[in-house]
Motif scaffolding. Structure first.
Motif, mmCIF file in Angstrom:
data_model
loop_
_atom_site.group_PDB
_atom_site.id
_atom_site.type_symbol
_atom_site.label_atom_id
_atom_site.label_comp_id
_atom_site.label_asym_id
_atom_site.label_seq_id
_atom_site.Cartn_x
_atom_site.Cartn_y
_atom_site.Cartn_z
ATOM 1 N N UNK A 1 25.939 56.924 66.769
ATOM 2 C CA UNK A 1 25.946 56.201 65.501
ATOM 3 C C UNK A 1 24.586 56.286 64.817
ATOM 4 N N UNK A 2 23.495 56.177 65.586
ATOM 5 C CA UNK A 2 22.161 56.301 65.025
ATOM 6 C C UNK A 2 21.953 57.690 64.437
ATOM 7 N N UNK A 3 22.426 58.700 65.180
ATOM 8 C CA UNK A 3 22.305 60.066 64.692
ATOM 9 C C UNK A 3 23.070 60.282 63.402
ATOM 10 N N UNK A 4 24.280 59.727 63.319
ATOM 11 C CA UNK A 4 25.090 59.862 62.102
ATOM 12 C C UNK A 4 24.423 59.172 60.924
ATOM 13 N N UNK A 5 23.891 57.965 61.188
ATOM 14 C CA UNK A 5 23.197 57.235 60.121
ATOM 15 C C UNK A 5 21.956 57.990 59.658
ATOM 16 N N UNK A 6 21.196 58.550 60.599
ATOM 17 C CA UNK A 6 19.979 59.287 60.243
ATOM 18 C C UNK A 6 20.299 60.480 59.369
ATOM 19 N N UNK A 7 21.356 61.204 59.727
ATOM 20 C CA UNK A 7 21.745 62.368 58.933
ATOM 21 C C UNK A 7 22.202 61.950 57.536
ATOM 22 N N UNK A 8 22.999 60.884 57.471
ATOM 23 C CA UNK A 8 23.482 60.406 56.171
ATOM 24 C C UNK A 8 22.328 59.920 55.304
ATOM 25 N N UNK A 9 21.387 59.186 55.928
ATOM 26 C CA UNK A 9 20.232 58.660 55.184
ATOM 27 C C UNK A 9 19.366 59.804 54.677
ATOM 28 N N UNK A 10 19.110 60.777 55.541
ATOM 29 C CA UNK A 10 18.283 61.918 55.157
ATOM 30 C C UNK A 10 18.928 62.722 54.036
ATOM 31 N N UNK A 11 20.240 62.910 54.119
ATOM 32 C CA UNK A 11 20.918 63.727 53.117
ATOM 33 C C UNK A 11 21.138 63.034 51.794
ATOM 34 N N UNK A 12 21.316 61.708 51.815
ATOM 35 C CA UNK A 12 21.669 60.983 50.592
ATOM 36 C C UNK A 12 20.521 60.207 49.965
ATOM 37 N N UNK A 13 19.563 59.750 50.770
ATOM 38 C CA UNK A 13 18.495 58.887 50.247
ATOM 39 C C UNK A 13 17.186 59.647 50.043
ATOM 40 N N UNK A 14 16.814 60.477 50.995
ATOM 41 C CA UNK A 14 15.537 61.208 50.885
ATOM 42 C C UNK A 14 15.420 62.023 49.598
ATOM 43 N N UNK A 15 16.455 62.765 49.190
ATOM 44 C CA UNK A 15 16.326 63.506 47.927
ATOM 45 C C UNK A 15 16.082 62.603 46.725
ATOM 46 N N UNK A 16 16.633 61.401 46.742
ATOM 47 C CA UNK A 16 16.424 60.461 45.642
ATOM 48 C C UNK A 16 14.963 59.990 45.605
ATOM 49 N N UNK A 17 14.423 59.681 46.782
ATOM 50 C CA UNK A 17 13.018 59.291 46.849
ATOM 51 C C UNK A 17 12.111 60.418 46.360
ATOM 52 N N UNK A 18 12.405 61.623 46.805
ATOM 53 C CA UNK A 18 11.573 62.769 46.422
ATOM 54 C C UNK A 18 11.649 63.013 44.919
ATOM 55 N N UNK A 19 12.864 62.937 44.352
ATOM 56 C CA UNK A 19 13.040 63.179 42.924
ATOM 57 C C UNK A 19 12.318 62.142 42.078
ATOM 58 N N UNK A 20 12.177 60.915 42.601
ATOM 59 C CA UNK A 20 11.462 59.865 41.872
ATOM 60 C C UNK A 20 9.957 59.922 42.127
ATOM 61 N N UNK A 21 9.566 60.102 43.389
ATOM 62 C CA UNK A 21 8.151 60.028 43.760
ATOM 63 C C UNK A 21 7.325 61.146 43.154
ATOM 64 N N UNK A 22 7.871 62.356 43.063
ATOM 65 C CA UNK A 22 7.090 63.494 42.566
ATOM 66 C C UNK A 22 6.647 63.311 41.119
#
Length: 298
Positions: free
Chosen positions: A23-44
């Motif tokens: 479950x942790x692995x699934x959450x990590x993959x989902x978070x990385x795929x769905x949230x990280x790009x949003x942070x990067x697109x805003x932070x840059x």
């Protein structure tokens, strides 16, 4: 009682552990795929604009000791400092998001206040660090001496604590307020245009308008915070009331409410527009508060 006291079979413990890790692995993959790009697109873009706009302020405050820089020179400073600046904003966005959703879970009745509060709590120390790094990068580029680092306690005392009440109001209710108001402005823009514009356009426009309005509404806290910072640099120990009184005596009420609004409102408007367009609060089901609570209840 014997059943309760008997040891849990090894295979059962392994199954539970495997399920949890899965479950942790699934959450990590989902978070990385769905949230990280949003942070990067805003932070840059946010950090590029922040650093580029900070450079002229450093030069203006040097009392003629530093020469003005062209746009290409300012962008050179942006490129040199982008990795640590981007990393700081990325981490701050992650902390902001988790704190906001934690507050939503803990107190649903006060949900409208959670974005401003979470932004203020996470961005006050972060923004102080960002400005300090941008100042050091500017001085390094110009070959000017960089003030020695005061250490963590000195940094907190001189960069964060002066006017912290006003700084919290400034950070929380400008950007944080814009984040809370932006989606509502977007709905109004969609109705005004008959839903003919792309969603990304109305998201950006809603964030731009909300950010500008909230930045203008918090110009008094902003100018109080700047006054407190100046007082601290001069060796004084400002408090919430003393910096407010000094600002009023130097500028008068009208200028205290409006001075510096052009530059600040433009920057905050762009910041909120980027955050709103990237939708950094999307997928609330991936927040730690949403993932951990069912586990605790279960």
């Amino acid at each position: 009682l014997l059943i309760l006291l008997s040891p849990v079979p090894t295979f059962a413990m392994a199954a539970v552990t495997d399920a949890g890790l899965s479950q942790i692995g699934s959450w990590s993959l989902a978070w990385t795929g769905n949230i990280c790009p949003r942070f990067a697109a805003a932070a840059l873009p946010i950090q590029m604009v922040t650093v580029e706009r900070t450079v002229p302020q450093v030069i203006n405050l040097s009392q003629g000791k530093l020469n003005p820089l062209s746009l290409s020179e300012r962008m050179a400073i942006v490129r040199r400092s982008l990795i640590p600046q981007f990393s700081l904003k990325f981490a701050q966005l992650a902390c902001f998001r988790e704190l906001k959703f934690f507050l939503d879970t803990a107190s649903p009745a006060t949900r409208p206040l959670h974005a401003p509060v979470a932004w203020g709590v996470t961005n006050v120390p972060t923004q102080s660090t960002i400005y300090a790094l941008a100042t050091a990068s500017t001085l390094n580029y110009l070959g000017a001496p960089v003030p020695s680092a005061p250490g963590l306690s000195g940094f907190v005392r001189t960069k964060i604590m002066p006017g912290i009440f006003w700084t919290f109001l400034r950070e929380g209710f400008a950007t944080g307020g814009g984040l809370a108001l932006g989606p509502q402005v977007q709905v109004g823009l969609n109705k005004l245009t008959g839903d003919k514009l792309p969603t990304s356009v109305t998201k950006f426009g809603g964030g731009l308008l909300a950010g500008w309005a909230c930045a203008f509404a918090t110009m008094l806290p902003h100018n109080c915070a700047l006054t407190a910072a100046r007082m601290a640099q001069e060796g004084q120990r400002p408090n919430t009331v003393s910096c407010f009184r000094l600002l009023l005596s130097e500028q008068g009420l009208f200028r205290a409410l409006t001075v510096n609004f052009q530059q600040r409102c433009a920057v905050i408007a762009v910041v909120v527009a980027c955050l709103n367009t990237a939708d950094v609060l999307a997928h609330d089901d991936l927040a730690l508060a949403a993932v951990i609570k069912p586990q605790l209840v279960g």
